[in-house]
Write a protein that holds these residues in place. Structure first.
Motif, PDB file in Angstrom:
ATOM      1  N   SER A 427      12.554   6.699  17.695  1.00 41.80           N
ATOM      2  CA  SER A 427      13.749   7.029  18.477  1.00 41.80           C
ATOM      3  C   SER A 427      13.360   7.986  19.592  1.00 41.80           C
ATOM      4  CB  SER A 427      14.823   7.657  17.572  1.00 41.80           C
ATOM      5  OG  SER A 427      14.305   8.772  16.871  1.00 41.80           O
ATOM      6  N   ALA A 428      14.332   8.332  20.440  1.00 40.32           N
ATOM      7  CA  ALA A 428      14.063   9.257  21.547  1.00 40.32           C
ATOM      8  C   ALA A 428      13.714  10.627  20.986  1.00 40.32           C
ATOM      9  CB  ALA A 428      15.279   9.338  22.464  1.00 40.32           C
ATOM     10  N   LYS A 429      12.752  11.315  21.602  1.00 42.19           N
ATOM     11  CA  LYS A 429      12.306  12.603  21.063  1.00 42.19           C
ATOM     12  C   LYS A 429      13.397  13.666  21.133  1.00 42.19           C
ATOM     13  CE  LYS A 429      10.190  14.318  25.362  1.00 42.19           C
ATOM     14  NZ  LYS A 429       8.969  14.906  25.942  1.00 42.19           N
ATOM     15  N   ASP A 430      14.348  13.512  22.080  1.00 39.58           N
ATOM     16  CA  ASP A 430      15.440  14.484  22.170  1.00 39.58           C
ATOM     17  C   ASP A 430      16.675  14.045  21.385  1.00 39.58           C
ATOM     18  OD1 ASP A 430      15.964  12.353  23.776  1.00 39.58           O
ATOM     19  OD2 ASP A 430      16.645  13.517  25.515  1.00 39.58           O
ATOM     20  N   ASP A 431      16.601  12.883  20.726  1.00 38.83           N
ATOM     21  CA  ASP A 431      17.712  12.404  19.903  1.00 38.83           C
ATOM     22  C   ASP A 431      17.144  11.652  18.706  1.00 38.83           C
ATOM     23  OD1 ASP A 431      20.221  11.731  18.965  1.00 38.83           O
ATOM     24  OD2 ASP A 431      20.511  10.060  20.357  1.00 38.83           O
ATOM     25  N   PRO A 432      16.469  12.372  17.795  1.00 38.53           N
ATOM     26  CA  PRO A 432      15.816  11.704  16.662  1.00 38.53           C
ATOM     27  C   PRO A 432      16.818  11.075  15.705  1.00 38.53           C
ATOM     28  CG  PRO A 432      15.610  14.103  16.483  1.00 38.53           C
ATOM     29  CD  PRO A 432      16.230  13.816  17.809  1.00 38.53           C
ATOM     30  N   LEU A 433      16.514   9.857  15.273  1.00 36.45           N
ATOM     31  CA  LEU A 433      17.387   9.112  14.380  1.00 36.45           C
ATOM     32  C   LEU A 433      16.560   8.505  13.251  1.00 36.45           C
ATOM     33  CD1 LEU A 433      19.560   7.273  17.074  1.00 36.45           C
ATOM     34  CD2 LEU A 433      20.259   9.235  15.690  1.00 36.45           C
ATOM     35  N   LEU A 434      17.250   8.117  12.196  1.00 39.16           N
ATOM     36  CA  LEU A 434      16.597   7.534  11.031  1.00 39.16           C
ATOM     37  C   LEU A 434      17.411   6.338  10.559  1.00 39.16           C
ATOM     38  CD1 LEU A 434      14.278   7.829   8.962  1.00 39.16           C
ATOM     39  CD2 LEU A 434      15.791   9.289   7.614  1.00 39.16           C
ATOM     40  N   MET A 435      16.755   5.184  10.433  1.00 35.38           N
ATOM     41  CA  MET A 435      17.435   3.956  10.030  1.00 35.38           C
ATOM     42  C   MET A 435      17.348   3.779   8.517  1.00 35.38           C
ATOM     43  SD  MET A 435      16.934   0.142  11.612  1.00 35.38           S
ATOM     44  CE  MET A 435      17.898   0.573  13.052  1.00 35.38           C
ATOM     45  N   GLN A 436      18.450   3.280   7.943  1.00 39.99           N
ATOM     46  CA  GLN A 436      18.471   3.012   6.513  1.00 39.99           C
ATOM     47  C   GLN A 436      17.365   2.024   6.159  1.00 39.99           C
ATOM     48  OE1 GLN A 436      21.924   0.867   5.180  1.00 39.99           O
ATOM     49  NE2 GLN A 436      21.815   1.707   3.121  1.00 39.99           N
ATOM     50  N   PRO A 437      16.520   2.340   5.172  1.00 37.36           N
ATOM     51  CA  PRO A 437      15.369   1.467   4.891  1.00 37.36           C
ATOM     52  C   PRO A 437      15.780   0.186   4.192  1.00 37.36           C
ATOM     53  CG  PRO A 437      15.489   3.193   3.246  1.00 37.36           C
ATOM     54  CD  PRO A 437      16.589   3.482   4.252  1.00 37.36           C
ATOM     55  N   TRP A 438      14.925  -0.826   4.277  1.00 40.66           N
ATOM     56  CA  TRP A 438      15.150  -2.031   3.502  1.00 40.66           C
ATOM     57  C   TRP A 438      14.529  -1.842   2.118  1.00 40.66           C
ATOM     58  CZ3 TRP A 438      11.373  -2.223   7.439  1.00 40.66           C
ATOM     59  CH2 TRP A 438      10.088  -2.585   7.058  1.00 40.66           C
ATOM     60  N   VAL A 439      14.905  -2.679   1.205  1.00 38.49           N
ATOM     61  CA  VAL A 439      14.457  -2.550  -0.183  1.00 38.49           C
ATOM     62  C   VAL A 439      13.013  -3.026  -0.303  1.00 38.49           C
ATOM     63  CG1 VAL A 439      14.834  -3.257  -2.571  1.00 38.49           C
ATOM     64  CG2 VAL A 439      16.790  -2.847  -1.066  1.00 38.49           C
ATOM     65  N   MET A 440      12.157  -2.125  -0.760  1.00 39.59           N
ATOM     66  CA  MET A 440      10.759  -2.484  -0.987  1.00 39.59           C
ATOM     67  C   MET A 440      10.581  -2.936  -2.435  1.00 39.59           C
ATOM     68  SD  MET A 440       9.062  -1.613   1.865  1.00 39.59           S
ATOM     69  CE  MET A 440       9.196  -0.502   3.284  1.00 39.59           C
ATOM     70  N   PRO A 441       9.904  -4.043  -2.670  1.00 34.81           N
ATOM     71  CA  PRO A 441       9.644  -4.438  -4.060  1.00 34.81           C
ATOM     72  C   PRO A 441       8.769  -3.414  -4.764  1.00 34.81           C
ATOM     73  CG  PRO A 441       8.355  -5.776  -2.529  1.00 34.81           C
ATOM     74  CD  PRO A 441       9.303  -4.969  -1.686  1.00 34.81           C
ATOM     75  N   ASP A 442       8.998  -3.236  -6.048  1.00 36.88           N
ATOM     76  CA  ASP A 442       8.282  -2.234  -6.822  1.00 36.88           C
ATOM     77  C   ASP A 442       6.973  -2.816  -7.340  1.00 36.88           C
ATOM     78  OD1 ASP A 442       7.782   0.155  -8.021  1.00 36.88           O
ATOM     79  OD2 ASP A 442       9.110  -0.149  -9.734  1.00 36.88           O
TER      80      ASP A 442
END
Length: 732
Positions: A427-442
């Protein structure tokens, strides 16, 4: 689509940067190993003009040249991207491995795509793993179509394959799975086989003949019209039933002829909404041919029927601290949000990240913020850093073709992201964001590894950290009880690829050794012991004597220490020393080298010397006393027991429960799930399920899944425990 009777000759080979999401289509190919996905990708590239002959790019390399391991094993082991263009639309084709061990790559492809093309072989049918992926796509409403390959195989039957797809994929609505074309077979040869030479368009009632190597149109033979009419009516009724125009069905039933453009428009809308799933047929181009059977129809379906990224709902986005943010849209001018869907290494360029841009526009040489959820249990650290990205490019075989930008909805390769890992958000360095992750198999298959030589040992840590950074479906564990380095994988093939990459990519040779589970020891009965540590060797000596008793406690009680010394036989300052020595010896074990747990130690008596007694001397005496108790008492070995939840199709429940019982498992109950599935709950010793991920796959024909969690430690059967104790006494 094909019934638009397009005669587009193909597009230029180089895929330029898309300037708007409406000009993009992201399609993931799904299917079992050997169904023909990679061959189909090459056929689409040839038909679109991206390559000049099947599977070959301009430098003479293969379009599918992505990984040397793939060449040696003759199968895809990772997600790959091939961008092609058709009628002004850039199509990002994501080819996924068909083998179950690489489901992590498949999940990444589903995350990056807006629609799925399920590739099924007319000779082999639909396997259980493909059915599970179809259900995953259905749960999120992803648009899907089906393409049937291997039509010229000896056992191939297109009509039968359509029936199978309707039964397997159609669920409660088999009429939502209907072919748009029928294969046209040529003259029967001496071997009795009639090759497929073209397709009959059911809406247009035209023949698309590929026998010359390019598509040509003509009218169908009069004798084929009755069959065409029957299939055509079924298709029209299926389209009308999904139409948003509620009056269309009334008009059709009233005998009114539906206009072809209207039907095509409704078909495309139904496909984009994920409620109608057309079936097509395809085959690779013959040597010297320009078009493979059905490739132009597929390109027309993708560009006309599959949705653009504008219609794809963007996953939830928050700040790195977890504060919610308003829902984003696929806007090139919006806030920058991109996600790393795959990480790989190039010997010349270094780390390369395949990125899906969901919002905003990504440009070369800009500084972005990297946010990561962190998967500490799998060896991935949390990320919250700024990084300057390198060049943007579009992969094409082993080539990387430069891109000037990547707009919202596009996919691109990003160089020099040294900290970003798969699943991280840019994301932009002055507006950091975090996206909901997808499900990783165990990862549930453990492999214990050791460096082959001292030189390998020096490089092992760095190689493993790079390997795990590329593949979040792996988990790296340094087991504190067994002192083994354990790499958890999704299956044997996944494990083999991981170890081969360590060797070939990072120059680290390792040996796999038997995986050990974390056993425990405990007292089976009460015992008394005396610890005497008396030494004199000039100067201050060492003097400490203590007398203890031990008694077993219920599981999970830990270690209790009780002081019952009277009269100062053991000075107060040395009583903690005795406890410390007992606990230190318990951590080392007293019979087979496993931690000793769940017992009470009572200190009754002892002796001390005014000069020679010390903290160290009483620690040693406490350890000796515990070892003497162990020599007089029976010691039980405790093995870890897992709580197992197995999700399996109803027809395999009996086999699974019988198998669990044969592994000393105790089935605690079953629970009816959705769509003909049952959840089986059981407690089972962990030593019995180290390879269960492989064995369940075989037992359930690829449809079974399971989750495990630690439940408790329980006494191991004496016969098994005796072998382990005997081996320990013999130095094994």
């Amino acid at each position: 689509m094909g019934d638009k009777a397009s005669t587009h000759p193909g597009a230029a080979g180089r895929a330029a940067a898309a300037d708007h999401p409406s000009k993009l289509r992201n399609v993931v190919l799904v299917g079992h190993s050997g169904s023909g996905k990679t061959t189909l990708v090459e056929a689409l590239a040839l038909a679109s003009g991206a390559v000049t002959r099947a599977g070959r790019v301009e430098d003479g390399g293969s379009l599918s040249d992505y990984d040397e391991i793939e060449h040696r094993q003759h199968r895809s082991v990772q997600l790959s991207l091939v961008p092609v263009e058709w009628e002004g639309i850039r199509i990002n084709v994501l080819d996924t491995p068909g083998y179950a061990d690489f489901v992590g790559e498949l999940r990444a492809g589903l995350r990056a795509a807006d629609a799925a093309l399920f590739v099924v072989s007319a000779a082999d049918g639909v396997d259980g793993a493909t059915r599970l992926v179809w259900d995953e796509c259905a749960a999120v409403g992803m648009p899907r179509a089906i393409v049937v390959t291997h039509l010229d195989a000896a056992r191939a039957d297109f009509e039968e394959m359509v029936s199978v797809c309707q039964r397997v994929f159609g669920g409660d609505d088999p009429d939502a799975v209907i072919p748009l074309y029928l294969p046209l077979r040529g003259e029967q040869g001496a071997d009795g086989h009639a090759p497929v030479e073209g397709l009959i368009g059911l809406l247009s009632q035209r023949v698309y003949d590929y026998s010359s190597g390019t598509r040509a149109e003509r009218d169908p033979d009069p004798g084929a019209l009755p069959q065409i009419e029957e299939s055509r009516n079924r298709l029209i009724e299926g389209i009308i039933s999904e139409s948003e125009d509620e009056t269309l069905m009334e008009r059709y039933l009233g005998g009114e002829e539906c206009e072809i453009p209207t039907l095509i428009q409704d078909l495309e809308k139904a496909v984009a909404r994920g409620v109608f799933h057309p079936v097509l047929a395809a085959a690779p181009a013959a040597e010297g041919a320009q078009h493979g059977l059905g490739t132009l129809e597929l390109l027309e379906l993708i560009t006309g029927g599959f949705p653009s990224p504008l219609e794809h709902e963007i996953p939830e986005v928050t700040t790195p601290e977890g504060k919610p943010r308003p829902a984003l849209t696929c806007d090139p001018d919006g806030p920058l949000v991109a996600e790393v869907v795959k990480t790989s290494s190039d010997p010349y360029v270094g780390r390369i990240s395949l990125v899906r841009v969901f919002s905003g526009t990504l440009r070369p040489d800009e500084t972005v913020h990297v946010s990561g959820h962190g998967l500490e249990d799998r060896g991935h650290e949390d990320h919250d850093v700024d990084e300057r990205i390198g060049a943007l490019s579009a992969p094409f075989g082993k080539q990387q073709r430069p891109l000037s930008k990547a707009v919202a909805g596009d996919l691109a390769c990003v160089a020099k992201l040294s900290r970003a890992e798969t699943g991280d958000t840019l994301s932009a360095k002055d507006d950091p964001l975090l996206m909901q992750p997808w499900v990783m198999p165990d990862p549930l298959l453990p492999v214990a590894i050791e460096a082959h030589t001292k030189a390998d040992e020096d490089k092992l840590s760095h190689g493993l950290s790079r390997l795990v950074a590329e593949d979040p479906t792996m988990r790296l564990e340094q087991n504190p009880d067994t002192h083994q380095l354990v790499l958890w994988c999704l299956g044997e093939a996944h494990m083999g690829v991981a170890l081969e990459r360590l060797r070939s990519r990072y120059g680290v040779n390792v040996d796999s050794v038997p995986h050990k589970v974390s056993l425990r020891e405990t007292f089976a009965e009460e015992a008394a012991g005396r610890g005497r540590h008396v030494k004199q060797s000039g100067g201050h000596g060492q003097f400490a004597i203590c007398e203890i008793t031990v008694e077993p406690l219920p599981g999970g009680s830990g270690i209790e220490f009780v002081d019952k010394v009277v009269g100062g036989a053991v000075p107060r300052q040395f009583i903690p020393s005795v406890e410390k020595g007992v606990r230190a010896q318990a951590a080392k074990g007293v019979a087979a080298g496993y931690p000793l747990v769940d017992f009470r130690v009572t200190l009754h008596d002892g002796k001390a010397h005014s000069v020679d007694s010390s903290d160290a001397a009483f620690q040693t005496a406490g350890a000796l006393a515990l070892r003497e108790c162990a020599s007089k008492a029976r010691i039980h070995l405790l093995e870890p027991v897992a709580e197992l939840q197995v999700d399996v199709e109803d027809e395999y429940v009996g086999s699974v429960m019988s198998d669990l019982s044969g592994r000393r498992g105790k089935v605690s109950g079953t629970e009816q799930g959705a769509d003909g599935h049952t959840l089986v709950r059981a407690q089972i010793p962990e030593i019995e399920i180290s390879r269960y991920t492989v064995e369940l796959r075989s037992l359930s024909h690829g449809t079974g899944r399971f989750a495990r969690s630690y439940a408790c430690h329980e006494p191991m059967p004496q016969q098994l425990a005796g072998k382990i104790l005997e081996a320990a006494q013999n130095g094994g």
